[in-house]
Design a protein around this motif. Structure first.
Motif: not given
Length: 124
Positions: A57-82
């Motif tokens: 499940i992901t959620s975005y502010a309206d101002s960034v929808k379609g442009r930003f993507t959040i993801s995570r790699d739990n094996a690396k304990n890292t979250v990303y924001l493209q």
């Protein structure tokens, strides 16, 4: 305690892209929801994106929808924001935050742990 360290910020021209990373350490088992927030000079900190522990499940502010993507790699304990198609109004300090509640919250005070922030500047 959970320690969060952001990286990946910088200066980019409008229309360009950046990928932010947030590395977590410490009691990572207590993390659940991860969020990205941003704060521009003279403005309040605002929610940008959030993701649950499973990433289902992901959620975005309206101002960034379609442009930003959040993801995570739990094996690396890292979250990303493209961040793609960046605009000058995206200029801000970007923070990652952790909330063990299990639900994606858009209110900053509900997050327990915060990183130090990384500056993103988009030139026109």
């Amino acid at each position: 305690q959970v320690q969060l360290v952001e990286s990946g910020g910088g200066l980019v021209q409008a229309g360009g892209s950046l990928r932010l990373s947030c590395a977590a350490s410490g009691r990572t088992f207590s993390m659940n929801v991860m969020g990205w927030f941003r704060q521009a000079p003279g403005k309040e900190r605002e929610f940008v994106a959030g993701i649950t522990w499973s990433g289902s499940i992901t959620s975005y502010a309206d101002s960034v929808k379609g442009r930003f993507t959040i993801s995570r790699d739990n094996a690396k304990n890292t979250v990303y924001l493209q961040m793609n198609s960046l605009k000058p109004e995206d200029t801000a300090v970007y923070y990652c935050a952790a909330d063990p509640s299990g639900r994606i919250e858009v209110r900053a005070p509900l997050y327990d742990y915060w990183g130090q922030g990384t500056q993103v500047t988009v030139s026109s």
